[in-house]
Design a protein around this motif. Structure first.
Motif, PDB file in Angstrom:
ATOM      1  N   SER A 112       0.533   3.891  -3.033  1.00 46.13           N
ATOM      2  CA  SER A 112      -0.056   5.206  -2.779  1.00 46.13           C
ATOM      3  C   SER A 112       0.975   6.322  -2.662  1.00 46.13           C
ATOM      4  O   SER A 112       0.675   7.483  -2.968  1.00 46.13           O
ATOM      5  CB  SER A 112      -0.901   5.167  -1.503  1.00 46.13           C
ATOM      6  N   ASP A 141       0.835  -1.206   0.000  1.00 45.44           N
ATOM      7  CA  ASP A 141       0.000   0.000   0.000  1.00 45.44           C
ATOM      8  C   ASP A 141       0.871   1.259   0.000  1.00 45.44           C
ATOM      9  O   ASP A 141       0.550   2.244  -0.668  1.00 45.44           O
ATOM     10  CB  ASP A 141      -0.921   0.008   1.226  1.00 45.44           C
ATOM     11  N   TYR A 178      -1.606   4.894   6.168  1.00 48.99           N
ATOM     12  CA  TYR A 178      -0.841   4.636   4.948  1.00 48.99           C
ATOM     13  C   TYR A 178       0.150   3.487   5.114  1.00 48.99           C
ATOM     14  O   TYR A 178       0.791   3.080   4.153  1.00 48.99           O
ATOM     15  CB  TYR A 178      -0.078   5.896   4.528  1.00 48.99           C
TER      16      TYR A 178
END
Length: 264
Positions: free
Chosen positions: A108, A104, A159
């Motif tokens: 991102s 991730d 995040y």
């Protein structure tokens, strides 16, 4: 014959290339983010030996040990306090990547440290604007660091970035402000010292009062317990130590008459 040998060598070379491109070894300090034909997979490669699809698979190694992002020296942070005073300071943010969210982070953020630094600087300016210059220079800095760490954790952890510590160092304020703060701190310390002395003297005063009261009460008890009979007995006991005195009681109260037997 030579052609067949060449083909064999070529096949062996291709086989070795396939073998090498299909085997990935991941160290204990990292995880592997798998990308097949440009598509990032959700599952990371953990520590150990892994077989992947050759030629179409790329493994990006991401560290999962604790790292430090420093903004020091020429890259220090500049902010304004709640009084509008300029302040410069170094900051170090310790963090690590959540191993289960490395994919991730890559998808991102990719260059996550660049993104982190921009967010840290923005939050630092907003955070400092809520405090006075004195707070940065004194023990209030600990609270600021704690509040800042909480703020960064709330933003970064979704995040996949875990904040472990925030350190603020080398606070640089205008000289006049530093001098005023130092004078105020010194005055506060002196006041605290004097308060300690006063409390100590007050405790000593209370001790002396209690001691005097104890002596007075003891004297009162002794005075009430002394009678004529006790005095006579005490006198006789001390006179008779050398066996040179004869005691002859006379009168109703036994008032003593003494005779020194050593004298004729």
């Amino acid at each position: 014959m030579k052609a067949g040998l060449g083909i064999l060598v070529l096949l062996l070379f291709i086989g070795a290339a396939v073998a090498l491109s299909s085997v990935v070894v991941i160290d204990s300090t990292e995880v592997g983010v798998v990308k097949e034909l440009g598509v990032v997979k959700d599952e990371e490669l953990t520590e150990g030996l892994h077989i992947v699809k050759p030629f179409i698979t790329e493994v990006i190694r991401m560290p999962i040990y604790e790292k430090t992002l420093e903004m020091v020296g020429e890259r220090h942070i500049k902010a304004l306090t709640s009084e509008g005073l300029p302040v410069y300071f170094d900051m170090a943010v310790q963090y690590k990547i959540n191993p289960t969210k490395a994919s991730d982070v890559y998808k991102s953020l990719k260059n996550y440290e660049v993104w982190m630094e921009s967010r840290i600087r923005a939050h630092a300016r907003d955070m400092v604007a809520q405090y006075k210059a004195e707070d940065l220079y004194t023990e209030g800095r600990t609270k600021i660091q704690g509040d800042f760490e909480k703020k960064l954790s709330e933003e970064f952890e979704p995040y996949g970035i875990i904040i472990t510590a925030v350190l603020i160092r080398n606070i640089d304020l205008p000289q006049s402000v530093e001098s005023a703060i130092e004078a105020k701190i010194q005055a506060k310390q002196e006041a605290e010292r004097m308060q300690f002395v006063i409390q100590k003297e007050e405790l000593e005063k209370q001790r002396k009062i209690i001691e005097a009261q104890g002596i007075a009460e003891a004297n009162k008890i002794i005075a009430e317990s002394i009678t004529d009979e006790y005095l006579a007995w005490y006198w006789i006991q001390n006179l008779d130590k050398h066996n040179s005195v004869i005691y002859v009681p006379i009168g109703e109260n036994g008032i003593p008459m003494f005779k020194d037997v050593d004298k004729n």
